[in-house]
Design an enzyme around this catalytic site. Structure first.
Site, PDB file in Angstrom:
ATOM      1  N   ASN A  10       0.864  -1.182   0.000  1.00  0.00           N
ATOM      2  CA  ASN A  10       0.000   0.000   0.000  1.00  0.00           C
ATOM      3  C   ASN A  10       0.899   1.231   0.000  1.00  0.00           C
ATOM      4  O   ASN A  10       1.459   1.592   1.031  1.00  0.00           O
ATOM      5  CB  ASN A  10      -0.915  -0.014   1.240  1.00  0.00           C
ATOM      6  CG  ASN A  10      -1.799   1.220   1.302  1.00  0.00           C
ATOM      7  OD1 ASN A  10      -1.840   2.010   0.354  1.00  0.00           O
ATOM      8  ND2 ASN A  10      -2.502   1.395   2.414  1.00  0.00           N
ATOM      9  N   LYS A  12       0.046   4.238  -0.395  1.00  0.00           N
ATOM     10  CA  LYS A  12      -0.620   5.436   0.132  1.00  0.00           C
ATOM     11  C   LYS A  12      -0.379   6.613  -0.829  1.00  0.00           C
ATOM     12  O   LYS A  12      -0.415   6.417  -2.039  1.00  0.00           O
ATOM     13  CB  LYS A  12      -0.157   5.707   1.563  1.00  0.00           C
ATOM     14  CG  LYS A  12      -0.312   4.450   2.441  1.00  0.00           C
ATOM     15  CD  LYS A  12      -0.095   4.670   3.903  1.00  0.00           C
ATOM     16  CE  LYS A  12      -0.296   3.355   4.653  1.00  0.00           C
ATOM     17  NZ  LYS A  12      -0.166   3.487   6.109  1.00  0.00           N
ATOM     18  N   HIS A  96      -9.592   1.511   4.693  1.00  0.00           N
ATOM     19  CA  HIS A  96      -8.326   1.685   5.416  1.00  0.00           C
ATOM     20  C   HIS A  96      -8.550   2.684   6.555  1.00  0.00           C
ATOM     21  O   HIS A  96      -9.306   3.655   6.407  1.00  0.00           O
ATOM     22  CB  HIS A  96      -7.243   2.203   4.469  1.00  0.00           C
ATOM     23  CG  HIS A  96      -5.876   2.148   5.072  1.00  0.00           C
ATOM     24  ND1 HIS A  96      -5.434   3.102   5.957  1.00  0.00           N
ATOM     25  CD2 HIS A  96      -4.886   1.232   4.966  1.00  0.00           C
ATOM     26  CE1 HIS A  96      -4.212   2.782   6.354  1.00  0.00           C
ATOM     27  NE2 HIS A  96      -3.853   1.651   5.766  1.00  0.00           N
ATOM     28  N   GLU A  98      -6.867   5.061   7.628  1.00  0.00           N
ATOM     29  CA  GLU A  98      -6.590   6.466   7.293  1.00  0.00           C
ATOM     30  C   GLU A  98      -7.795   7.090   6.588  1.00  0.00           C
ATOM     31  O   GLU A  98      -8.110   8.267   6.796  1.00  0.00           O
ATOM     32  CB  GLU A  98      -5.319   6.563   6.431  1.00  0.00           C
ATOM     33  CG  GLU A  98      -4.082   6.351   7.279  1.00  0.00           C
ATOM     34  CD  GLU A  98      -2.908   5.718   6.553  1.00  0.00           C
ATOM     35  OE1 GLU A  98      -2.897   5.709   5.307  1.00  0.00           O
ATOM     36  OE2 GLU A  98      -2.003   5.214   7.241  1.00  0.00           O
ATOM     37  N   GLU A 168      -5.617  -4.470  10.649  1.00  0.00           N
ATOM     38  CA  GLU A 168      -4.597  -3.444  10.861  1.00  0.00           C
ATOM     39  C   GLU A 168      -4.893  -2.683  12.152  1.00  0.00           C
ATOM     40  O   GLU A 168      -5.718  -1.748  12.145  1.00  0.00           O
ATOM     41  CB  GLU A 168      -4.591  -2.463   9.684  1.00  0.00           C
ATOM     42  CG  GLU A 168      -4.154  -3.086   8.379  1.00  0.00           C
ATOM     43  CD  GLU A 168      -3.532  -2.056   7.441  1.00  0.00           C
ATOM     44  OE1 GLU A 168      -2.420  -2.315   6.961  1.00  0.00           O
ATOM     45  OE2 GLU A 168      -4.127  -0.988   7.217  1.00  0.00           O
ATOM     46  N   GLY A 174       2.476   2.602  10.936  1.00  0.00           N
ATOM     47  CA  GLY A 174       3.465   3.667  10.789  1.00  0.00           C
ATOM     48  C   GLY A 174       4.178   4.048  12.080  1.00  0.00           C
ATOM     49  O   GLY A 174       4.855   5.065  12.134  1.00  0.00           O
ATOM     50  N   SER A 211       3.314  -1.813  10.647  1.00  0.00           N
ATOM     51  CA  SER A 211       4.757  -1.889  10.918  1.00  0.00           C
ATOM     52  C   SER A 211       5.380  -3.244  10.558  1.00  0.00           C
ATOM     53  O   SER A 211       6.254  -3.745  11.271  1.00  0.00           O
ATOM     54  CB  SER A 211       5.045  -1.533  12.380  1.00  0.00           C
ATOM     55  OG  SER A 211       4.700  -0.173  12.620  1.00  0.00           O
TER      56      SER A 211
HETATM   57  P1  13P Z   1       2.957   0.659   7.839  1.00  0.00           P
HETATM   58  O1  13P Z   1       3.455  -0.650   7.244  1.00  0.00           O
HETATM   59  O2  13P Z   1       3.708   1.841   7.356  1.00  0.00           O
HETATM   60  O3  13P Z   1       2.819   0.564   9.322  1.00  0.00           O
HETATM   61  O4  13P Z   1       1.469   0.868   7.253  1.00  0.00           O
HETATM   62  C1  13P Z   1       0.559  -0.169   7.353  1.00  0.00           C
HETATM   63  C2  13P Z   1      -0.612   0.163   6.517  1.00  0.00           C
HETATM   64  O5  13P Z   1      -1.347   1.081   6.824  1.00  0.00           O
HETATM   65  C3  13P Z   1      -0.817  -0.623   5.299  1.00  0.00           C
HETATM   66  O6  13P Z   1      -2.078  -0.396   4.772  1.00  0.00           O
END
Ligand code: 13P
Length: 256
Positions: A10, A12, A96, A98, A168, A174, A211
């Site tokens: 992903n 983003k 997601h 976010e 997640e 992150g 992560s």
């Molecule tokens: P990270 O791997 O940067 O923690 O992000 C996870 C994520 O949101 C994947 O969709």
């Protein structure tokens, strides 16, 4: 039985078209062999179209990071399922955290998007997960159940097996702090039980995200309940991402 992993990058809101091209060239050069795992890239919309050209004739899949539930119309800034399928896109990330936290996505809109993706022949990668506060208040499993029951409302039992689920935990995204194996195991079992209780008959795939890195992938691969990974930050660095794939392939070979 041989375990198959799904590894989703992903990206983003990262990487321009030029950066994507450099990534794909380096990716192809660094990979030792075509992985048995299903690798799916989810770049931003603009790059998605170009990546489709770059990855033509490759075994890798492509996914969008969002879609709209309506067929077409006055929805400025949105992308429809038909636009994705007609551009050769097979997967779409839905819900997601976010998007839920920053862009007002709700279980209701997740539900409409999941239904639209399924009726359009796209594979939804449906994300669920708890906040740190939920976890501290012992509400993780209730939150996951709620998100699943509402996000999957009116989805035909026969379609549930077509969905890829992604657990997640929001506090692990992150932050560099991945969830503990026992926490992941418990959450994935709950997801499996809830989806089974709604009516799925086949085995569903549940990815872990939050992560995931080359330094912790081996511990995560040892969790039986994990069918793959949804990777943010580590998927942006080609060496890091390839290392994750190599370690996954090694793990599969070891188990057979
Ligand atoms: P990270 O791997 O940067 O923690 O992000 C996870 C994520 O949101 C994947 O969709």
């Amino acid at each position: 039985m041989k375990k198959e992993y799904i590894i989703v990058a992903n990206w983003k809101m990262n990487k321009t078209i030029d950066e994507s091209e450099i990534f794909v060239n380096n990716f192809n050069n660094l990979l030792l062999e075509i992985p048995t795992s299903k690798v799916i890239f989810c770049p931003p919309f603009l790059t998605l179209f170009y990546m489709n050209e770059l990855l033509k004739d490759s075994p890798y899949g492509l996914g969008a990071q969002n879609l709209h539930w309506e067929e077409s119309g006055a929805y400025t800034g949105e992308i429809s399922a038909a636009m994705l399928t007609s551009s050769g896109i097979s997967h779409v990330i839905i819900g997601h955290s976010e998007r839920r936290q920053l862009f007002g996505e709700t279980d209701k809109t997740v539900n409409m998007k999941v239904q639209k993706a399924l009726s359009s022949g796209l594979t939804p990668i449906m994300c669920i997960g708890e906040t740190l506060e939920d976890r501290k208040n012992n509400k993780t499993l209730t939150v996951l159940e709620y998100q699943l029951n509402n996000g999957l409302e009116n989805v035909a039992a026969g379609d549930l097996g077509k969905i890829i689920f992604a657990y997640e935990p929001i506090w692990a995204i992150g932050t560099g702090e991945r969830a503990e194996p026992e926490q992941i195991d418990e959450a994935h079992r709950t997801i499996r039980n809830v989806v089974e209780s709604i009516g799925v008959e086949e085995n569903i795939s549940i990815l872990y995200g939050g992560s995931v890195k080359s330094i912790n992938i081996n511990e995560l691969l040892n969790i039986n309940e994990v069918n793959g990974f949804l990777i943010g930050g580590a998927s942006l660095d080609v060496e890091e991402f390839v290392s994750i794939i190599h370690q996954t392939e090694k793990h599969i070979k070891k188990d057979n």
